[in-house]
Enzyme design. Sequence first.
Site, PDB file in Angstrom:
ATOM      1  N   LYS A 197       0.851  -1.205   0.000  1.00 46.10           N
ATOM      2  CA  LYS A 197       0.000   0.000   0.000  1.00 46.10           C
ATOM      3  C   LYS A 197       0.880   1.245   0.000  1.00 46.10           C
ATOM      4  O   LYS A 197       0.682   2.152  -0.811  1.00 46.10           O
ATOM      5  CB  LYS A 197      -0.883   0.002   1.243  1.00 46.10           C
ATOM      6  CG  LYS A 197      -1.524   1.359   1.559  1.00 46.10           C
ATOM      7  CD  LYS A 197      -2.394   1.337   2.784  1.00 46.10           C
ATOM      8  CE  LYS A 197      -1.642   1.620   4.043  1.00 46.10           C
ATOM      9  NZ  LYS A 197      -1.380   3.040   4.362  1.00 46.10           N
ATOM     10  N   ASN A 198       1.865   1.286   0.887  1.00 45.94           N
ATOM     11  CA  ASN A 198       2.646   2.516   1.046  1.00 45.94           C
ATOM     12  C   ASN A 198       3.643   2.752  -0.079  1.00 45.94           C
ATOM     13  O   ASN A 198       4.159   3.844  -0.225  1.00 45.94           O
ATOM     14  CB  ASN A 198       3.335   2.530   2.412  1.00 45.94           C
ATOM     15  CG  ASN A 198       2.318   2.695   3.528  1.00 45.94           C
ATOM     16  OD1 ASN A 198       1.151   3.013   3.264  1.00 45.94           O
ATOM     17  ND2 ASN A 198       2.727   2.471   4.753  1.00 45.94           N
ATOM     18  N   CYS A 216      -4.506  12.946  12.138  1.00 45.52           N
ATOM     19  CA  CYS A 216      -5.267  11.696  12.084  1.00 45.52           C
ATOM     20  C   CYS A 216      -5.190  11.077  13.473  1.00 45.52           C
ATOM     21  O   CYS A 216      -4.593  11.644  14.388  1.00 45.52           O
ATOM     22  CB  CYS A 216      -4.708  10.772  11.006  1.00 45.52           C
ATOM     23  SG  CYS A 216      -3.207   9.949  11.507  1.00 45.52           S
ATOM     24  N   ARG A 242       0.777  14.812  12.689  1.00 42.66           N
ATOM     25  CA  ARG A 242       1.335  14.489  11.369  1.00 42.66           C
ATOM     26  C   ARG A 242       1.399  15.718  10.446  1.00 42.66           C
ATOM     27  O   ARG A 242       0.748  15.796   9.415  1.00 42.66           O
ATOM     28  CB  ARG A 242       0.552  13.343  10.740  1.00 42.66           C
ATOM     29  CG  ARG A 242       0.616  12.100  11.617  1.00 42.66           C
ATOM     30  CD  ARG A 242      -0.070  10.926  11.022  1.00 42.66           C
ATOM     31  NE  ARG A 242       0.702  10.375   9.907  1.00 42.66           N
ATOM     32  CZ  ARG A 242       0.237   9.357   9.171  1.00 42.66           C
ATOM     33  NH1 ARG A 242      -0.938   8.845   9.427  1.00 42.66           N
ATOM     34  NH2 ARG A 242       0.960   8.887   8.168  1.00 42.66           N
ATOM     35  N   ASP A 252       4.716   0.599  12.000  1.00 44.65           N
ATOM     36  CA  ASP A 252       3.479   0.009  11.468  1.00 44.65           C
ATOM     37  C   ASP A 252       3.290  -1.433  11.904  1.00 44.65           C
ATOM     38  O   ASP A 252       2.247  -2.023  11.619  1.00 44.65           O
ATOM     39  CB  ASP A 252       3.472   0.077   9.932  1.00 44.65           C
ATOM     40  CG  ASP A 252       3.357   1.506   9.452  1.00 44.65           C
ATOM     41  OD1 ASP A 252       3.579   1.738   8.251  1.00 44.65           O
ATOM     42  OD2 ASP A 252       3.095   2.394  10.275  1.00 44.65           O
ATOM     43  N   ARG A 308      -8.574  -0.228   4.381  1.00 48.76           N
ATOM     44  CA  ARG A 308      -7.596   0.734   3.830  1.00 48.76           C
ATOM     45  C   ARG A 308      -6.283   0.028   3.493  1.00 48.76           C
ATOM     46  O   ARG A 308      -5.575   0.425   2.596  1.00 48.76           O
ATOM     47  CB  ARG A 308      -7.307   1.838   4.841  1.00 48.76           C
ATOM     48  CG  ARG A 308      -8.496   2.684   5.185  1.00 48.76           C
ATOM     49  CD  ARG A 308      -8.099   3.914   5.951  1.00 48.76           C
ATOM     50  NE  ARG A 308      -7.071   4.671   5.221  1.00 48.76           N
ATOM     51  CZ  ARG A 308      -6.644   5.872   5.628  1.00 48.76           C
ATOM     52  NH1 ARG A 308      -7.127   6.407   6.725  1.00 48.76           N
ATOM     53  NH2 ARG A 308      -5.739   6.528   4.933  1.00 48.76           N
TER      54      ARG A 308
HETATM   55  C1  EPZ Z   1       4.497   6.920   6.162  1.00 52.36           C
HETATM   56  O1  EPZ Z   1       3.760   7.995   6.720  1.00 52.36           O
HETATM   57  C2  EPZ Z   1       3.528   5.748   6.088  1.00 52.36           C
HETATM   58  N1  EPZ Z   1       2.392   6.092   5.238  1.00 52.36           N
HETATM   59  C3  EPZ Z   1       3.025   5.413   7.491  1.00 52.36           C
HETATM   60  O2  EPZ Z   1       2.192   4.262   7.393  1.00 52.36           O
HETATM   61  C4  EPZ Z   1       4.237   5.063   8.363  1.00 52.36           C
HETATM   62  O3  EPZ Z   1       3.788   4.807   9.673  1.00 52.36           O
HETATM   63  C5  EPZ Z   1       5.219   6.238   8.359  1.00 52.36           C
HETATM   64  O4  EPZ Z   1       5.609   6.551   6.995  1.00 52.36           O
HETATM   65  C6  EPZ Z   1       6.484   5.922   9.145  1.00 52.36           C
HETATM   66  O5  EPZ Z   1       7.118   4.798   8.597  1.00 52.36           O
HETATM   67  C7  EPZ Z   1       2.544   6.041   3.893  1.00 52.36           C
HETATM   68  O6  EPZ Z   1       3.603   5.724   3.380  1.00 52.36           O
HETATM   69  C8  EPZ Z   1       1.335   6.390   3.076  1.00 52.36           C
HETATM   70  P1  EPZ Z   1       6.710  10.216   8.226  1.00 52.36           P
HETATM   71  P2  EPZ Z   1       4.404   9.489   6.717  1.00 52.36           P
HETATM   72  O7  EPZ Z   1       6.695  11.461   7.423  1.00 52.36           O
HETATM   73  O8  EPZ Z   1       5.209   9.678   5.496  1.00 52.36           O
HETATM   74  C9  EPZ Z   1       6.723  13.597  11.523  1.00 52.36           C
HETATM   75  C10 EPZ Z   1       0.267   2.959   7.726  1.00 52.36           C
HETATM   76  O9  EPZ Z   1      -0.198   2.448   8.741  1.00 52.36           O
HETATM   77  N2  EPZ Z   1       6.654  14.547  10.391  1.00 52.36           N
HETATM   78  O10 EPZ Z   1       7.860   9.261   8.067  1.00 52.36           O
HETATM   79  O11 EPZ Z   1       3.310  10.432   7.006  1.00 52.36           O
HETATM   80  C11 EPZ Z   1       5.468  12.760  11.657  1.00 52.36           C
HETATM   81  O12 EPZ Z   1       4.480  13.455  12.405  1.00 52.36           O
HETATM   82  C12 EPZ Z   1       0.805   4.376   7.763  1.00 52.36           C
HETATM   83  O13 EPZ Z   1       0.384   2.384   6.613  1.00 52.36           O
HETATM   84  C13 EPZ Z   1       6.793  15.912  10.636  1.00 52.36           C
HETATM   85  O14 EPZ Z   1       6.957  16.336  11.774  1.00 52.36           O
HETATM   86  O15 EPZ Z   1       5.364   9.395   7.978  1.00 52.36           O
HETATM   87  C14 EPZ Z   1       5.966  11.531  12.368  1.00 52.36           C
HETATM   88  O16 EPZ Z   1       6.027  11.804  13.761  1.00 52.36           O
HETATM   89  C15 EPZ Z   1       0.591   5.030   9.124  1.00 52.36           C
HETATM   90  N3  EPZ Z   1       6.734  16.771   9.585  1.00 52.36           N
HETATM   91  C16 EPZ Z   1       7.396  11.367  11.825  1.00 52.36           C
HETATM   92  O17 EPZ Z   1       7.754  12.639  11.255  1.00 52.36           O
HETATM   93  C17 EPZ Z   1       6.561  16.342   8.292  1.00 52.36           C
HETATM   94  O18 EPZ Z   1       6.535  17.171   7.371  1.00 52.36           O
HETATM   95  C18 EPZ Z   1       7.512  10.323  10.722  1.00 52.36           C
HETATM   96  O19 EPZ Z   1       6.516  10.607   9.757  1.00 52.36           O
HETATM   97  C19 EPZ Z   1       6.428  14.957   8.067  1.00 52.36           C
HETATM   98  C20 EPZ Z   1       6.490  14.074   9.127  1.00 52.36           C
END
Ligand code: EPZ
Length: 422
Positions: free
Chosen positions: A22-23, A118, A123, A308, A400
């Site tokens: 998915k991701n 969410c 996020r 995850d 999802r």
């Molecule tokens: C991706 O989300 C995945 N989703 C998530 O999977 C996964 O948990 C996450 O990466 C971490 O591996 C998809 O790929 C669609 P991040 P993403 O940016 O990209 C903070 C699932 O269950 N952050 O790596 O949104 C954020 O709040 C989902 O399949 C900022 O502060 O995750 C988090 O604490 C859930 N500012 C940390 O970084 C930003 O601009 C990591 O988030 C972006 C992120």
Amino acid sequence: MDSIIVTGNGPLKGQIPITGAKNACLTLMPATLLSEEPLTLTNAPRLSDIKTMTTLLQSLGAEVSQLQDGQVLVMSSHALDNHVADYDIVRKMRASILVLGPMLARDGHAVVSLPGGCAIGARPVDLHLKALEAMGAELELKDGYVHARAPGGLRGGVVDFPIVSVGATENALMAATLAKGTTVLKNAAREPEIVDLAQCLRRMGAQIEGEGTHTITIQGVDRLGGATHPVVTDRIELGTYMLAPAICGGEVELLGGRIDLVGAFCEKLDAAGVSVEETAKGLKVSRKNGRVRSVDVVTEPFPGFPTDLQAQMMALMCTAEGTSVLEERIFENRFMHAPELIRMGANIEVHGGVATVTGVDRLKGAPVMATDLRASVSLILAGLAAEGETIVNRVYHLDRGYEHVVRKLEGVGAKIERVSDR
Ligand code: EPZ
């Protein structure tokens, strides 16, 4: 709303096919916006998030057709007639923000709704925006939307991420492929989905080096062509189903499973007393002897233990011998499965980002509530091992990210059914 009823039914036996990630698919699909030629994705998962991304791309003027019952996506965006990603779609799925970089890189302007938070955390998307600004983008936040412009096109720059972000790395990587000059992404995410995206972009003609390491270097090109690309195996679905024989006993072969995608996870399974064997078709998983042992877990960016899989691992630890400490370091609110597991008799104490789990001999089936995608599947895993019947409500979360979860688990002997209007 549908529910899933699971009844503890002893050891599992058989094979579970693992589908495309998915991701990975959610970042590969927006890549079609970078080119006027068709992009075809094979091994695509059939999930509601993929449908949402399809709707979003179509709202921008891209054509998306699904072949072979949705396992093949043929996309083309030779002419975008809309550059606004609407709040109504974006609020349903945060990954919608991934159309920003490609649209801006290709046409020099884009308007994308801020995704909002969410269940698992605020996020924000500040790292996505800072990365694009480092490539010369002019951004303005107005009425909940990001208005992005790059009148003369994006230019290469150095993006130094203060924290690892999967999505921000993906947005920056896609945008950089058409920027004028060289872009360097430092402290880039190393997830397999990033590697998969880079391989797809390279098939389209992008010049990229270093994916899978902390530093990715991209040499911008004038245009990208089309490609056909297989979506990488879903390591989170894989890890989830590896836990089914771990929590129930028996032996299950995960077809298409790759050990390189779940290294840190397998180390923890090994320490807990779960054996993982590579076979010609994938990975075979069984318990080495009786009850699993408790292990401690800290979630980290890849190649560390994936956030995850934290909820699913907690379900296993609820039935382990001893006490385990699970520390969630990626998201600020990702223990919502804990109160539901406690309803099933689990012994869990949560303090901030740390959950302490003391294993019990047997969980008891109960009605429970799914709160987010990975929490919902951890409740199903718990229900597989529990005594009696567990009713998991609000399973739209599951749809999802998990294709045919009932069919896949029934196929290895689980007593599980989906009912409506419960
Ligand atoms: C991706 O989300 C995945 N989703 C998530 O999977 C996964 O948990 C996450 O990466 C971490 O591996 C998809 O790929 C669609 P991040 P993403 O940016 O990209 C903070 C699932 O269950 N952050 O790596 O949104 C954020 O709040 C989902 O399949 C900022 O502060 O995750 C988090 O604490 C859930 N500012 C940390 O970084 C930003 O601009 C990591 O988030 C972006 C992120």
